[in-house]
Design an enzyme around this catalytic site. Structure first.
Site, short mmCIF file in Angstrom:
data_model
loop_
_atom_site.label_atom_id
_atom_site.label_comp_id
_atom_site.label_asym_id
_atom_site.label_seq_id
_atom_site.Cartn_x
_atom_site.Cartn_y
_atom_site.Cartn_z
N LEU A 33 8.03 6.31 4.38
CA LEU A 33 8.00 5.21 3.41
C LEU A 33 7.13 4.05 3.88
CD1 LEU A 33 11.81 5.18 2.50
CD2 LEU A 33 9.96 6.46 1.40
N GLU A 35 5.14 0.12 2.12
CA GLU A 35 5.45 -0.97 1.18
C GLU A 35 5.28 -0.56 -0.28
OE1 GLU A 35 3.64 -1.52 3.97
OE2 GLU A 35 3.95 -3.56 4.71
N GLY A 36 4.48 0.47 -0.54
CA GLY A 36 4.38 0.98 -1.92
C GLY A 36 5.75 1.46 -2.38
N HIS A 37 6.38 2.31 -1.55
CA HIS A 37 7.74 2.76 -1.87
C HIS A 37 8.69 1.56 -1.91
CE1 HIS A 37 6.08 6.42 0.30
NE2 HIS A 37 6.41 6.92 -0.86
N GLN A 61 5.27 21.65 -4.48
CA GLN A 61 4.11 20.93 -5.03
C GLN A 61 2.90 20.95 -4.10
OE1 GLN A 61 6.48 17.12 -5.22
NE2 GLN A 61 4.53 16.19 -4.72
N ASP A 150 -0.34 7.29 -8.47
CA ASP A 150 -0.34 8.65 -8.98
C ASP A 150 -0.22 8.57 -10.50
OD1 ASP A 150 -0.19 10.09 -6.34
OD2 ASP A 150 1.59 8.84 -6.20
O1 PAF Z 1 4.92 10.98 -5.61
C1 PAF Z 1 5.61 11.61 -4.82
O2 PAF Z 1 5.93 11.18 -3.70
C2 PAF Z 1 6.14 13.00 -5.22
O3 PAF Z 1 5.19 13.68 -5.96
C3 PAF Z 1 7.49 12.93 -5.95
C4 PAF Z 1 7.39 12.18 -7.26
C5 PAF Z 1 8.53 12.29 -5.06
C6 PAF Z 1 7.97 14.35 -6.27
O4 PAF Z 1 8.13 15.11 -5.11
#
Ligand code: PAF
Length: 283
Positions: A33, A35-37, A61, A150
């Protein structure tokens, strides 16, 4: 803060919270994680009774040639950061918990996933849609928070949320940047110091694109050419894609209008870095 690893415990906890009529804000992440999160967690904290952060590096993914095994992880730091930001629940399942033996279903997206990252990362959005459907089903959030960095992912998650009738408000939050404009990303950690300096070219180029449009340019090809020339002036940068698309359907467009998304993915060293800007409020 409660750390939960298994689905049975999570479901019980969510059941109890729902019985108490608590509102739940979910911040889905793949950890490491930054600062964006942090901005997503803070917004969730402001708007909900309960904040759930999930940390799960979702194998579905990642394509076979991608960075799943090297993806940066630091659960100890992530947990401390979530505590500091007053999250209530940290959901940290193992891959087997999410995808047990026999798992055989996917959620997928059509047109919105057929361009940009969807072309470059085969199966990526199918994996994202699948984990999001699972997290929404398990956590039943009132709101869920995602970064604009994203932008295609955000548009897709909004679409599947509507299409599958989830009662979730999907909230996009602004890109958080380093001092030199580089969008914060867990993958920035792949950059050595020379690459890190070079990576600033991406946002510099995008800012020039925005300025050209503010000055009246409407032809997306002209804008993209200017951005491309700036990025390509940096020898460590290699453009994966650079496109102007309509946010509504993610298809390429020739003329700038409201909701035109300029999006790029650029390799610097082995880091694949995303950036974008959205045109709003033009005549
Ligand atoms: O953006 C991300 O970190 C991932 O694609 C997500 C949305 C947590 C899904 O795994």
């Amino acid at each position: 803060m409660l750390e939960v690893k298994n689905i049975a415990d999570l479901k019980q906890k969510i059941k109890d919270l729902k019985a108490e009529n608590k509102t739940i804000g979910l911040v889905p992440t793949m950890g490491f994680l930054h600062e964006g999160h942090g901005s997503l967690i803070k917004k969730a904290r402001e708007e909900n009774d309960i904040v759930v952060v999930s940390v799960f590096v979702n194998p579905k993914q990642f394509a076979a040639n991608e960075d799943l095994s090297n993806y940066p992880r630091d659960l100890v730091k992530d947990s401390a950061y979530c505590r500091e930001l007053h999250a209530d629940i940290l959901f940290i399942p193992d891959a087997d918990e999410i995808y047990p033996a026999g798992f055989n279903s996917f959620a997928d997206i059509y047109q919105l996933g057929d361009n940009l990252c969807g072309i470059k990362r085969a199966g990526h959005f199918r994996g994202v849609c699948t984990i999001i459907v699972k997290l929404f089903n398990l956590i039943k959030p009132n709101r869920a928070y995602f970064g604009q960095k994203d932008a295609q992912q955000l548009a897709i998650i909004k679409r599947i949320t509507a299409d599958f009738n989830f009662d979730v408000e999907v909230i996009g939050c602004p890109i958080v940047r380093e001092a030199d404009g580089l969008a914060k990303s867990s993958r920035n950690t792949y950059l050595n110091s020379e690459e890190r300096k070079a990576a600033a070219i991406i946002n510099k180029a995008m800012q020039t694109g925005q300025k050209i449009i503010a000055d009246g340019e409407k032809n997306t090809a002209v804008v993209l050419e200017k951005i491309r020339a700036i990025i390509e002036s940096e020898k460590l940068a290699r453009i994966d894609y650079l496109q102007a698309v309509d946010l509504e359907n993610m298809q390429d467009i020739a003329t700038v209008k409201n909701n035109t998304l300029f999006a790029t993915a650029v390799f610097v060293g082995k880091a694949r870095l995303l950036d974008n800007f959205l045109i709003e409020n033009i005549d």
